[in-house]
Design a protein around this motif. Structure first.
Motif, short mmCIF file in Angstrom:
data_model
loop_
_atom_site.label_atom_id
_atom_site.label_comp_id
_atom_site.label_asym_id
_atom_site.label_seq_id
_atom_site.Cartn_x
_atom_site.Cartn_y
_atom_site.Cartn_z
N LEU A 1 -70.92 -76.49 -7.33
CA LEU A 1 -70.78 -75.56 -7.49
C LEU A 1 -71.26 -75.45 -8.60
N GLY B 1 -83.57 -77.90 -17.56
CA GLY B 1 -83.30 -77.73 -16.74
C GLY B 1 -82.67 -76.05 -16.98
N SER B 2 -82.78 -75.19 -15.98
CA SER B 2 -82.35 -73.49 -16.07
C SER B 2 -81.44 -73.53 -14.86
N GLY B 3 -81.00 -74.50 -14.89
CA GLY B 3 -79.75 -73.72 -13.37
C GLY B 3 -79.03 -73.12 -14.30
N PHE C 1 -78.08 -83.35 -0.96
CA PHE C 1 -78.79 -84.37 -2.11
C PHE C 1 -77.94 -85.58 -2.72
N ALA D 1 -71.39 -75.94 -12.21
CA ALA D 1 -71.94 -76.32 -13.47
C ALA D 1 -72.16 -75.54 -15.11
N ALA E 1 -75.72 -74.80 -15.18
CA ALA E 1 -75.39 -75.71 -16.36
C ALA E 1 -76.30 -75.10 -17.49
N THR F 1 -75.93 -74.56 2.81
CA THR F 1 -76.78 -74.26 2.87
C THR F 1 -77.63 -74.47 3.77
N ASP G 1 -77.69 -70.55 4.87
CA ASP G 1 -78.43 -69.53 4.25
C ASP G 1 -79.85 -69.74 4.82
N ASN H 1 -92.84 -78.95 -16.86
CA ASN H 1 -91.75 -80.36 -16.18
C ASN H 1 -91.60 -80.92 -17.41
N ILE H 2 -90.41 -81.44 -17.78
CA ILE H 2 -90.67 -82.65 -18.70
C ILE H 2 -89.99 -83.85 -18.18
C1 FAD Z 1 -79.54 -73.57 -0.71
C2 FAD Z 1 -78.28 -73.66 -1.40
C3 FAD Z 1 -77.24 -72.99 -1.74
C4 FAD Z 1 -76.15 -72.70 -2.18
N1 FAD Z 1 -75.72 -71.85 -2.58
C5 FAD Z 1 -74.74 -71.91 -3.35
C6 FAD Z 1 -73.22 -71.11 -3.43
O1 FAD Z 1 -73.46 -70.34 -2.49
N2 FAD Z 1 -71.96 -70.84 -3.99
C7 FAD Z 1 -72.04 -72.27 -5.50
O2 FAD Z 1 -71.18 -71.77 -5.91
N3 FAD Z 1 -73.31 -73.56 -4.98
C8 FAD Z 1 -73.81 -72.75 -4.37
N4 FAD Z 1 -75.71 -73.98 -4.18
C9 FAD Z 1 -74.65 -75.31 -5.23
C10 FAD Z 1 -75.30 -74.57 -7.00
O3 FAD Z 1 -76.76 -74.02 -6.92
C11 FAD Z 1 -75.48 -75.50 -7.55
O4 FAD Z 1 -74.49 -76.65 -7.95
C12 FAD Z 1 -75.44 -75.27 -8.96
O5 FAD Z 1 -76.90 -73.84 -9.60
C13 FAD Z 1 -76.00 -76.79 -9.72
O6 FAD Z 1 -76.83 -76.12 -11.07
P1 FAD Z 1 -77.26 -77.17 -12.37
O7 FAD Z 1 -77.70 -76.57 -13.19
O8 FAD Z 1 -76.79 -78.11 -12.28
O9 FAD Z 1 -78.54 -77.46 -11.09
P2 FAD Z 1 -79.81 -76.64 -10.58
O10 FAD Z 1 -79.21 -75.26 -10.84
O11 FAD Z 1 -79.97 -77.78 -9.66
O12 FAD Z 1 -80.67 -76.46 -11.84
C14 FAD Z 1 -81.67 -77.59 -11.82
C15 FAD Z 1 -82.84 -76.88 -12.88
O13 FAD Z 1 -83.23 -78.28 -13.47
C16 FAD Z 1 -85.29 -77.70 -13.29
N5 FAD Z 1 -85.68 -79.50 -13.39
C17 FAD Z 1 -85.34 -80.33 -13.14
N6 FAD Z 1 -86.08 -82.18 -12.73
C18 FAD Z 1 -86.71 -81.07 -14.65
C19 FAD Z 1 -87.51 -81.67 -14.95
N7 FAD Z 1 -88.06 -82.88 -15.53
N8 FAD Z 1 -87.84 -80.61 -16.19
C20 FAD Z 1 -87.94 -79.70 -16.43
N9 FAD Z 1 -86.78 -78.69 -15.72
C21 FAD Z 1 -86.83 -79.30 -14.33
C22 FAD Z 1 -84.96 -77.93 -11.99
O14 FAD Z 1 -86.29 -77.00 -11.60
C23 FAD Z 1 -84.02 -76.66 -11.71
O15 FAD Z 1 -84.29 -75.02 -12.22
C24 FAD Z 1 -76.23 -74.16 -3.35
C25 FAD Z 1 -77.32 -74.72 -3.52
C26 FAD Z 1 -78.12 -74.90 -2.33
C27 FAD Z 1 -79.38 -75.76 -2.62
#
Ligand code: FAD
Ligand code: SF4
Ligand code: SF4
Length: 1558
Positions: free
Chosen positions: A1519, A1211-1213, A1472, A1523, A1215, A1354, A1357, A1276-1277
Motif C-alpha cells: 500500500l 523510482g519515484s513512487g 504482482f 511505501a 517510497a 486494482t 480501479d 530507466n536505470i
Molecule cells: C492500480 C493500482 C491501484 C492501487 N491503489 C491503491 C490504493 O488505492 N491505495 C493504496 O494504498 N495503494 C494502492 N496501490 C498500491 C500502491 O500504489 C503501491 O503499494 C505503492 O505505490 C508502492 O510504492 P513504491 O514506491 O514502492 O512503488 P511504485 O509506486 O510502484 O513506484 C515504483 C517506481 O519505480 C519506477 N522504476 C522501476 N524500475 C525503475 C528503473 N529501473 N529505473 C527508474 N525507475 C524505475 C517505476 O516506474 C515506478 O514509477 C495500488 C496499486 C495499483 C497497481
C-alpha cells in the motif's frame, strides 16, 4: 544576605568525563562559598548552549561575503570563517555547554556540604530547566506543538527524556536522572534567548511533581523551574494558552498544582511538614550504580546497583544533540515519546496492542496456539520492561513428563483477581470475574465496597432475573449457586469509606487491608499501618493500578514486585514466620513465566488484574475515571455497559491456558508440585543475552535463597496457624449473653457491663456474629436485628475502636468516655456516650472531650450521640450514619459522602474538606464557623427548608433524651429561634446528584447563600449555576433546549466541550456519505470525494475519537506510519488546524496521498470498531492537509545545511518520494531517477485520477523540487543508464522500484487479442489523460464487454475506469468466496476486517447496470477465441472452499457449473510478483523467496554495500502508506550509514539518536 550562582554546565568538548569533574567542581565551589559567608547558593543550568555553527563563506565575490561576514559575526553564537568554500559545519568548542543533571549536582553538593559541616550555613537553591511538562493538575492550557513557536519566536527548545525504562524506584530517583540526565536543552537559533519547553504535545498542564519532590527530598531549599515559567510566559505571549487566562493565573495555577501534588506525595509517605520532607531521602533507586549513589545519594538504597556516570553522560549528550543538532529537520517538532500512553515507536509498555489483541483472541477461542503466540509477544515486552524479564530458568538435568506435574485445576487455585470495586468497574465485569474465580476455585477480590448501587439497574444477562434480586443489595453475597456464585472471597478495606459494613467483612475468606499500592501508594489506601497478625500478605508491584490512576502516581512511585516478594520471603524465612503467612504477589502478571518467577522468588499466590480485564474486553483505554469505557468495563453508564461482551468462560480459559504454560515449565524443571518450587531462587539466573544498561544490574540480593540461609525453617505457607486469642476478648462474654437473641430464642436482651480502655473493638465480634447469621442462615442480612434487640449499658472508659462495625439492632450506651475510632464502620447500630452522671453541677460537657480521634470513620449507617466534644477527624468518610455532637476538632466531616451530622459547638479548622455527600448542620452562634470551613466542595447555607429544620429538631430531641445534653436543651428551649444560627453545609456534588434525581424540576425558594457574601444568591442559583437551566416566573425551573449537535455544545464553553468530546462516540454516528453520488461522479474523471460534505461534519466525527490509552489505530494492525490520530482528532475538534497539521506531519510526509487512497487499516483497528463503526480517520487526515495547502501553510522548506553527501533514489513512487524527502531534510543531496515521463510511480500511473488527482501529486513534486531534490524522468536505470554509473557516482542508492511484474494467467487462449494486464490498461489511459501521445485505442473499453479477473482494489480501479470510458458491460471474476458481512471468529478485531465491502467502482456499476459486478467462487478455465484471434469470452467453473482435516483451505470445482461469459476485453488484475530484474541482476542483489529484494528483518540495506531498498520492491505488493513508511525508515538507515548517526525520526515519528550499533 549574600548569594552566589554556581554553574552546573560544562563544555561539550570535555565529553563524557566532564560530568564527574563538574560535579566535583560544583561541590567545591559551594563549599568555598559557604565558608566565605555566602548564604544562598544557586545551582544553575542556564548556561547550557548549542554547539557552534561554523560558516565558511564562499570565495565567490558575488556572494557579498563581507556583508554576511559582518552580519553572521554579529550573531554571537555563530562563528564565521571567510573564504572557506561555502560550507557549514558544527564545531564543539568551549562555548558549547551541556548540563549535569540538577539532581546529581544537588545531591552531591548537599552531602558534600554536610560532610564539610557547612550545610547549615547555606540554602541550596536550584535554577533548573529540567522540569518536565506534562498533563497534570491543570494550569488550563491547551496542548500545543512546537512548530508554531519556532515560526514565531525563532527559538525552539525541546527535549524529552527517556525516563522510565529502568526507572523503577519507590519514588523514582532513576526516573529523574535518566529523564533529566542533566538535559535542559535550549535551541537558540539567534540571539534571542527565549526558551520554550519540551513535550508539550502531551498537554502543557503542569510540571512533574515527582521532580520537585525528589529535589526537595535530596535537600533542595528552593527550586526555580525557569524553563516552565518562561515557557508559560512565551505561550501566553503567543496566544497559545487559553486567552482567558492571564500570566498571573497561569503561574499561580502552576504553583498551586505543584503544591498540591507535593503535599499529596508527602501525605502518602506519612510526612506532614516540608521541613521533615526536605533531605529525608525517602527514595530507593533502581538501576543506579554505587558510584552515583555514593557521590550523590549517599545512604539511599539501590539494591540492584546499575549504571554509571558515564551512561548518564552519554544520554545527556544524545539529548543535547537532538536539541542542538545542526540538521534540525523533524527534531524541531515537539513530540510525545509515549511514556504514559502507548505510542507506536515510543517507550515500550508491558501492555502493547499486539499482546492485548492476542490475549483476547486466545482466551475467546481457548486456542493453545494463539496463547503461545501471545506469550511469545508478551515475553518480549516483559524482557524490555521488567526486572523479571532479565531472568531465566536454569534447565533441569532431570525434566519430567508433563503428566507427572500436578493438574492445572490445582494451580489455578493459587490465582486471585485484583481488588477492583464496583465503583471502578461495571457490575457485569465485576460479577464475571467473581463467577470465573469461584468456578475455578480461585479467589476474586471485591475491591473496597463491592456494592451495587441501588439506583443503577443491573443489566440483563443469562441468569439475571434471579441474580438481580441479589445484586441490588449486599445480600448478593448470599448467592451461592456454584455456577453463578457472585461472592468474592476477598473483601478489601482500602479507605474504609465505600460500604465497608459488618456483613461485608463477615462474608469473606480474607479481609485485605490496603496500606499502599504500587502504582499509587496510599492513594485510596492511606490507612494507618496495622499490627494485624496478618495471615496473608499481598506484595503489589509498582506497575499495577487502573487507568484511573493519577498521572503523578503512575511513574516514579512504588517498586517492582520482584524486589518486594524476594525480600519478604527472605525476611519471613529468616524469622521463622514464613509458615504462618501466605504470600501473594501482583502487578502486571500476565504469563506463566511471571507466575513461575514469582513463585521462585517466594510467592504462594498470584493476583491478576489487568490481564483478566483485557480478557473481558478491556483495551487499556486508560480512561477509567471518565466513565466512558467503550467496552462496558470501567463504567457505570447503562448505555456503555450494554457493550460489555466479556464472559466468565473467557477468564477461565485464560487462567487454564496460563496454568498449562506453568505446567510446561514445571515439567522442564522437573517439579511435580508448585509448592516445591516456591523460594527456589537457585533455579533462576540472569539471562545470558542481557545487554545495554540492564547488564549492569546485580541480582544477587534478589536471588539469595532464603532456605539455604535457614535450612530447617518451614516455608510452607499457612501450615502453622496464627493465634489471635479471640477467646480472651470481652466480646466472648457479650456473645454468650446475647446468645438467645442470636439464636432467635429471645427477642431482646439487656446487658450491663463495665468496660476498660484495654478492651478494643468492643462489640465488633458480636456484630460479626450477626452478620455471619445473615450469611449462612439468611436470617438478618444487612438489615441486622430489629431495633433494641441487644441493649448494652456500659460504664467506664472504652478502648480503641469502641463499637466498630456495630450492627443494626445493637444499642450501646456508655457512661464515661471513649478512645479513638468510636463507631468506625458503624453498620446500623447505635452508640450513645455521655459523661458520668456524677460529674457535678459545674461540669460542662461541651467544654470537655468525650471521645478521641477519627470517630465514625467510614460509618455506613446507624446513629451516634456524643455529649461532649470529640477530637479530630470526626465523621471522616461517613457514608450514611447520623450523629450529634457538642463540638469537634480539626478536619471534621472530611471526605464525607453521606449521612447527617449535627454539631452543637465549635469545630476545628478544615471542616468539610473533600466532602462530597451528606449534610452537616453546624450551630454557630458566634459566626466563627465560616473561617474554619473548607468551602472548596461545599456551600454554606442557612437553615430554611422545612425538611432540614424538622430533621435537626428531631435529632436534637433524641440527643437530649439519650444524653441529657444541656446544650441541646438550651437550643430546644428557644426553638425555633436558634435555627437562624445553624449553618447547613451542603456539598456541591451532592446538590448535583440530588438535581439529577429530582429531574431538574425543583420548586424555587428564595434564600441567601452565606458563602457568597454581599450577593443575594438564591438557593436555586446554587442548585442551578448560570448557563444550565433558566429560572422562569411561577417558580418552575426548566432546562434550556436540548443540545442538538456539537456546534451548539461548542458555544457552551470548554467544560461542556470536553465532556462532549469524551462521550462523542456515544452521541454521534459515523458519517458514511464521503463520496459524491455515484450517478454524477461516474460521469467525470474528477476525484470521487464529497469534500464539502465531509468537512462540514468533521468536528463531530473527530469528537467520536476516545483518545485511547492504547490507540490501536496506531498499532501494528493500524496505521503503519504510526500516525498520531487521537491528537489530530483532538485538535480538529477544537478547531486547531495548524496544530493538527503539526501532529500529522510528524509521521507522514504525504497525508494528501494517504488521506485519499489509503484503505485505512487504522479504522479497521480502531477500538470503537469493536462494537460500532470506527472513528473516521482517513477523511480527517485528508481535510487537515488540504486545509493546510489552502491556507498556504505548506511551503518549501529547503534544508539550511548540506552534508555534501549524494544519494540516488531509483523510482519515484511513494517510497522513493518519502525517502528523498527525509534525506533532503537532513541535508543530503538527493536525485530521484524515474523511468517514466512523470514523477509519482503508481500514484501517477496506477491509481486512477478519480482517487488521486494528478494535480495533487504534481503539487507535492513541485514543492520537493523547490526544496532542492533533483528529479530526472525518462531515466530507466539499468537500461538507459548503467546501474554501475549510479552506484559509483553516489554515496548511497536506494531502490524504490515498486513491484511491477504482474501475475499472469497462462490459460489456453491467453495470447488472444483483447487480454491485457490491468496496469497496462490503467497506465496507458492515464498517460493519455496526461496528454502523452500514445496509441490508446486498443485499450479503450468504450462499447465493450469488460471482464476483470481479480477482485481486489486494482480490479475495482479497472471497473471504475472502464465504466467512465463507456463500457457496455462489466463483470469481475473472483476465485475466492464472498466475504462475510461481519468479522468471522478467525478474523477478530483489531485485525483488518475481511468483510464484504462495496467500493466506489462496485457502487457505480450497481447504479448503472443494476447489479454488483462481482462473481465469487468463480475460476477461469479458458479464454475463448472469436475466430479472428480476439477474445470473445471466458469459460469458467464454480469452485467450493472447504477446510481439510488439518484446517487448511481446499478448493474444489463444482461439477456441472461450467459457464461461458461473453467478453471483448479481459483485464488481468491478479497482483504482482515482485520488482523487475534489470537493476537487480546488474547489482547481483539477493532476492527473498518471494522474489523481492532481500534485506535483513526490519532493515533496508541490501546484500550489496551502499545499496538500500524500500517499498513494494522490498516488501512485495502493498500500500501507499507502507511505501511511505519504508521510504522514511530507509532514509534514516541511510543517514546513519552516511553520517555515523541519525536524528531522523524512527517508527511512529519518535526521535531518538540512532547509533550504528543500534
Ligand atoms: C492500480 C493500482 C491501484 C492501487 N491503489 C491503491 C490504493 O488505492 N491505495 C493504496 O494504498 N495503494 C494502492 N496501490 C498500491 C500502491 O500504489 C503501491 O503499494 C505503492 O505505490 C508502492 O510504492 P513504491 O514506491 O514502492 O512503488 P511504485 O509506486 O510502484 O513506484 C515504483 C517506481 O519505480 C519506477 N522504476 C522501476 N524500475 C525503475 C528503473 N529501473 N529505473 C527508474 N525507475 C524505475 C517505476 O516506474 C515506478 O514509477 C495500488 C496499486 C495499483 C497497481
Ligand atoms: S495513512 Fe492510512 S492507515 Fe495511516 S492514518 Fe491515514 S488512513 Fe489511516
Ligand atoms: S481513532 Fe479509535 S483507536 Fe484511535 S484513539 Fe480514537 S477511538 Fe482510539
Amino acid at each position: 544576605m549574600q548569594s552566589m550562582t554556581i554553574d552546573m554546565t560544562y563544555p561539550v568538548s570535555e565529553g563524557g568525563d566532564g560530568i564527574l569533574a563538574t560535579i566535583d567542581r560544583v561541590c567545591k565551589e559551594a563549599c568555598e562559598a559557604a565558608k566565605s559567608g555566602y548564604q544562598f547558593l544557586i545551582l544553575s543550568d542556564r548556561s547550557v548552549s548549542p554547539e557552534r555553527l561554523v560558516y565558511t563563506l564562499s570565495s565567490n565575490p558575488k556572494n557579498n561575503h563581507y556583508f554576511w561576514y559582518i552580519v553572521l559575526s554579529w550573531i554571537g553564537d555563530i562563528r564565521v570563517m571567510p573564504y572557506g568554500g561555502g560550507k557549514r559545519c558544527v564545531e564543539a568548542d568551549a562555548r558549547s555547554r551541556v548540563p549535569v543533571s540538577a539532581l546529581l549536582c544537588l545531591g552531591a553538593t548537599h552531602h558534600f556540604l554536610i560532610e564539610a559541616r557547612q550545610r547549615m550555613k547555606v540554602a541550596l537553591l536550584l535554577e533548573t530547566g529540567e522540569a518536565r511538562i506534562l498533563r497534570g493538575a491543570g494550569i488550563g492550557v491547551k496542548p500545543v506543538s512546537g512548530d508554531d513557536l519556532r515560526e514565531r519566536s525563532r527559538v525552539v527548545v525541546l527535549i524529552e527524556r527517556d525516563f522510565n525504562r529502568h526507572a523503577l524506584p519507590r519514588v523514582g530517583v532513576l526516573a529523574f536522572l535518566e529523564g533529566g540526565g542533566g538535559v535542559l536543552l535550549l535551541r537558540l537559533l539567534a540571539r534571542e534567548r527565549v526558551p520554550v519547553p519540551g513535550p508539550m504535545n502531551q498537554g502543557l498542564v503542569g510540571a512533574e511533581v515527582h521532580h520537585m519532590c525528589v529535589l526537595i527530598g535530596y535537600g533542595c531549599d528552593a527550586i526555580c523551574p525557569y524553563l516552565v515559567l518562561e515557557t508559560m510566559f512565551q505561550l501566553r505571549k503567543e496566544g497559545v494558552i487559553d486567552r482567558y487566562l492571564k500570566d498571573f493565573d497561569v503561574f499561580g495555577n502552576y504553583a498551586a498544582a505543584m503544591e498540591r501534588g507535593i503535599a499529596k506525595v508527602m501525605a502518602k509517605m506519612g510526612i506532614s511538614t516540608m521541613l521533615s520532607y526536605k533531605g529525608a531521602q525517602i527514595f530507593e533507586a533502581v538501576g543506579l550504580g554505587p558510584e552515583i549513589i555514593d557521590k550523590c545519594f549517599k545512604n539511599s538504597a539501590s539494591r540492584l546497583g546499575g549504571i554509571t556516570f558515564r551512561h548518564l553522560a552519554e544520554e545527556t549528550f544524545d539529548r543535547h544533540r537532538i536539541a542542538f543538532d545542526s540538521k534540525e529537520c523533524d527534531s524541531l517538532i515537539l513530540r510525545n515519546p509515549g511514556f504514559y500512553h502507548w505510542r507506536n515507536g515510543g517507550e515500550q509498555h508491558v501492555n502493547d496492542p499486539l499482546s492485548i489483541a492476542r490475549l483476547q483472541e486466545a482466551s475467546k477461542s481457548n486456542s493453545p496456539e494463539t496463547y503461545r503466540q501471545y506469550v511469545e509477544d508478551a515475553i518480549k515486552s516483559i524482557r524490555a520492561c521488567t526486572l523479571r524479564g532479565q531472568l531465566e530458568f536454569i534447565p533441569s538435568e532431570k525434566p519430567i513428563d508433563l503428566s507427572e506435574v500436578e493438574p492445572a485445576s490445582e494451580i489455578v487455585k493459587r490465582f486471585a483477581t485484583g481488588a477492583m470495586s464496583f465503583g471502578s468497574i461495571s457490575y457485569e465485569a465485576h460479577t464475571s470475574l467473581a463467577i470465573a474465580m469461584n468456578r475455578v476455585g480461585g479467589k476474586s477480590n471485591t475491591g473496597e465496597g463491592g456494592r451495587q448501587n441501588n439506583h443503577i439497574a443491573p443489566l440483563k444477562n443469562e441468569k439475571n432475573k434471579e441474580l438481580m434480586k441479589f445484586c441490588e443489595s449486599p445480600d448478593r453475597y448470599l448467592y451461592h449457586d456454584p455456577e453463578y456464585n457472585l461472592r468474592s472471597a476477598i473483601k478489601q478495606v482500602a479507605s474504609g469509606r465505600f460500604g465497608v459494613t459488618a456483613t461485608y467483612l463477615a462474608n469473606s475468606d480474607e479481609i485485605q487491608i490496603k496500606m499502599a499500592q504500587g502504582a499509587k501508594p496510599g492513594e485510596g489506601g492511606e490507612l494507618p499501618g496495622y499490627k494485624a497478625k496478618a495471615e496473608h500478605i499481598t506484595i503489589s508491584g509498582h506497575d499495577g493500578g487502573t487507568g484511573a490512576s493519577s498521572w503523578t502516581g503512575i511513574k516514579g512511585a512504588g517498586l517492582p514486585w520482584e524486589l518486594g516478594i524476594a525480600e519478604t520471603h527472605q525476611v519471613l524465612t529468616l524469622n521463622d514466620l514464613r509458615s504462618r503467612i501466605v504470600l501473594q504477589v501482583d502487578g502486571q502478571i500476565r504469563t506463566g513465566f511471571d507466575v513461575l518467577i514469582g513463585g521462585m522468588l517466594g510467592a504462594d499466590e498470584f493476583g491478576f488484574s489487568t490481564a483478566p480485564l483485557i480478557v473481558l474486553g478491556c483495551t487499556m483505554m486508560r480512561k477509567c475515571h471518565l466513565n466512558t469505557c467503550p467496552v462496558g468495563i470501567a463504567t457505570q453508564d447503562p448505555i456503555l455497559r450494554r457493550k460489555f461482551q466479556g464472559k466468565p468462560e473467557h477468564v477461565i480459559n485464560y487462567l487454564f491456558l496460563l496454568a498449562e504454560e506453568v505446567r510446561g515449565y514445571m515439567a522442564c524443571l522437573g517439579v511435580r508440585k508448585f509448592q516445591d518450587l516456591i523460594g527456589r531462587t537457585d533455579w533462576l539466573r540472569v539471562r545470558k543475552d542481557v545487554s545495554g544498561k540492564s547488564s549492569f544490574l546485580d541480582f544477587s540480593a534478589v536471588l539469595q535463597n532464603a532456605s539455604s540461609l535457614s535450612p530447617d525453617v518451614n516455608i510452607v505457607a499457612a501450615s502453622v496457624p496464627q493465634d489471635f486469642q479471640l477467646d480472651s476478648r470481652l466480646d466472648s462474654v457479650l456473645i454468650e449473653k446475647a446468645k438467645d437473641v442470636l439464636e432467635k430464642k429471645a427477642k431482646k436482651v439487656d446487658i450491663e457491663m463495665e468496660v476498660e480502655n484495654s478492651q478494643r473493638t468492643f462489640a465488633a465480634t458480636l456484630s460479626y456474629q450477626i452478620a455471619l447469621k445473615s450469611l449462612f442462615g439468611r436470617k438478618f442480612g444487612e438489615i441486622g436485628l430489629p431495633d433494641h434487640s441487644i441493649n448494652i449499658k456500659l460504664k467506664g472508659s472504652s478502648g480503641q475502636s469502641f463499637c466498630a462495625f456495630l450492627a443494626r439492632g445493637i444499642h450501646v450506651t456508655l457512661e464515661g468516655d471513649a478512645n479513638d475510632y468510636v463507631g468506625k464502620g458503624l453498620s446500623g447500630g447505635e452508640v450513645v456516650i455521655f459523661p458520668p452522671k456524677d460529674m457535678g453541677e459545674d461540669f460542662k460537657s461541651e467544654e470537655n472531650v468525650i471521645a478521641g480521634n477519627v470517630c465514625l470513620y467510614g460509618a455506613t449507617s446507624g446513629k451516634a450521640f456524643f455529649r461532649g466534644v470529640v477530637a479530630e477527624r470526626f465523621c471522616v468518610r461517613n457514608s450514611g450514619a447520623f450523629a450529634v455532637v457538642e463540638g469537634v476538632g480539626d478536619h471534621g466531616c472530611e471526605y464525607m459522602t453521606g449521612g447527617r451530622v449535627v454539631i452543637l459547638g465549635p469545630t476545628g479548622r478544615n471542616f468539610a474538606a473533600g466532602m462530597s455527600g451528606g449534610i452537616a448542620y453546624v450551630y454557630d452562634p458566634h459566626g466563627t464557623f465560616k473561617k474554619k470551613c473548607n468551602t472548596v466542595m461545599v456551600e454554606l447555607l442557612p437553615l430554611l427548608f422545612d425538611e432540614d429544620i424538622q430533621l435537626v429538631y428531631r435529632l436534637l430531641i433524641e440527643f437530649y433524651e439519650k444524653t441529657d445534653s444541656q446544650v441541646a436543651k438550651r437550643i430546644l428551649d428557644q426553638w425555633p429561634h436558634p435555627t437562624k444560627k445553624f449553618i447547613k453545609v451542603f456539598p456541591f456534588e451532592y446538590q448535583r446528584a440530588m438535581r439529577q434525581v429530582q429531574g431538574r424540576a425543583l420548586v424555587y425558594q428564595g434564600s441567601r447563600s452565606l458563602s457568597r457574601q454581599g450577593s443575594s444568591i438564591s438557593q436555586t442559583d446554587f442548585l442551578f449555576p448560570p448557563g444550565s437551566p433558566t429560572v422562569k416566573s411561577g417558580h418552575e425551573v426548566h432546562d434550556t433546549a436540548p443540545i442538538k449537535d456539537i456546534e451548539d455544545v461548542l458555544r457552551d464553553g470548554h467544560i461542556e466541550r470536553q465532556c462532549e468530546f469524551d462521550r462523542g462516540f456515544v452521541k454521534y454516528r459515523r458519517e458514511i456519505g464521503v463520496y459524491r453520488p455515484a450517478e454524477t461522479r461516474m460521469k467525470d474523471w474528477e476525484e470521487i470525494y464529497n469534500f464539502e460534505h465531509v468537512r462540514r461534519g468533521l468536528r463531530v466525527q473527530a469528537a467520536r475519537c476516545m483518545d485511547c490509552g492504547v490507540p490501536f489505530c496506531q498499532s501494528a494492525h493500524g496505521c503503519p506510519l504510526g500516525n498520531i490520530i487521537p491528537r489530530w482528532n483532538d485538535f480538529v475538534f477544537h478547531g486547531e488546524w495548524k496544530e493538527a497539521l503539526h501532529q500529522l506531519l510528524q509521521t507522514n510526509n504525504f497525508p494528501e496521498f494517504t488521506g485519499r487512497v489509503c484503505p485505512a487499516p487504522c479504522e479497521g483497528a480502531c477500538v470503537l470498531g469493536i462494537n460500532e463503526p470506527a472513528v473516521t480517520i482517513k477523511n480527517i487526515e485528508c481535510a487537515i492537509i488540504d486545509h493546510a495547502f489552502e491556507q498556504g501553510w505548506i511551503i518549501p522548506q529547503p534544508p539550511k545545511i548540506r552534508t555534501g553527501k549524494k544519494v540516488a533514489v531509483i523510482g519515484s513512487g511513494p517510497a522513493g518520494l518519502a525517502a528523498a524527502h527525509q534525506l533532503n531534510k537532513v541535508g543530503h543531496l538527493v536525485t530521484v531517477f524515474e523511468r517514466n515521463d512523470n514523477i509519482g510511480g503508481l500514484l501517477e500511473y496506477g491509481i486512477p485520477t478519480m482517487k488521486l488527482s494528478r494535480k495533487v501529486v504534481q503539487r507535492r513534486v513541485d514543492l520537493m523540487a523547490e526544496e532542492g531534490i533533483i528529479f530526472r524522468t525518462n531515466a530507466n536505470i539499468g537500461k538507459d543508464i548503467p546501474t554501475k554509473e549510479i552506484y559509483d557516482g553516489y554515496d548511497a542508492m536506494v531502490l524504490c522500484l515498486g513491484a511491477t511484474w504482474p501475475r499472469d494467467l497462462p490459460l489456453p487462449g491467453r495470447n488472444l487479442n483483447g487480454i491485457y494486464f490491468a496496469m497496462d490498461f490503467l497506465e496507458t489511459w492515464q498517460k493519455t489523460q496526461m496528454g502523452t501521445n500514445i496509441d490508446f485505442e486498443k485499450y479503450s473499453a468504450k462499447g465493450k464487454k469488460v471482464m476483470v479477473i481479480g477482485g481486489g482494489d486494482t480490479g475495482c480501479d479497472c471497473i471504475a475506469t472502464s465504466l467512465r470510458m463507456g463500457a457496455e458491460e462489466i463483470k469481475t471474476l473472483e476465485i475466492l468466496p464472498k466475504p462475510p458481512p461481519h468479522r468471522g471468529s478467525d478474523n477478530p478485531w483489531p485485525q483488518w476486517p475481511k468483510v464484504f465491502k462495496v467500493d466506489y467502482g462496485h457502487d457505480e456499476v450497481k447504479v448503472k447496470f443494476g447489479r454488483d459486478p462481482r462473481l465469487y467462487n468463480t475460476m477461469t478455465k479458458e479464454f475463448l477465441d472469436d475466430g479472428n484471434g480476439n477474445v470473445r469470452g471466458v469459460r469458467t467453473v464454480k469452485v467450493e472452499w472447504r477446510k481439510d482435516d488439518r484446517g487448511r483451505w481446499e478448493m474444489k470445482e463444482v461439477e456441472g457449473s461450467e459457464a461461458v461469459h461473453e467478453t471483448d476485453m479481459v483485464l488481468l488484475a491478479m497482483g504482482f510478483l515482485g520488482p523487475e530484474k534489470d537493476i537487480i541482476d546488474q547489482l547481483s542483489l539477493q532476492l527473498d523467496p518471494r522474489s523481492n529484494i532481500n534485506t535483513l528483518d526490519g532493515q533496508y540495506s541490501t546484500s550489496i554495500p551502499r545499496v538500500f531498498a524500500a517499498g513494494d520492491c522490498r516488501r512485495g505488493q502493498s500500500l501507499v502508506v507502507w511505501a511511505i513508511m519504508e521510504g522514511r525508515q530507509a532514509a534514516r538507515e541511510i543517514d546513519l550509514f552516511l553520517m555515523g548517526d541519525s536524528s531522523l525520526p524512527g517508527p511512529g515519528g519518535v526521535i531518538q539518536i540512532l547509533h550504528p550499533q543500534g
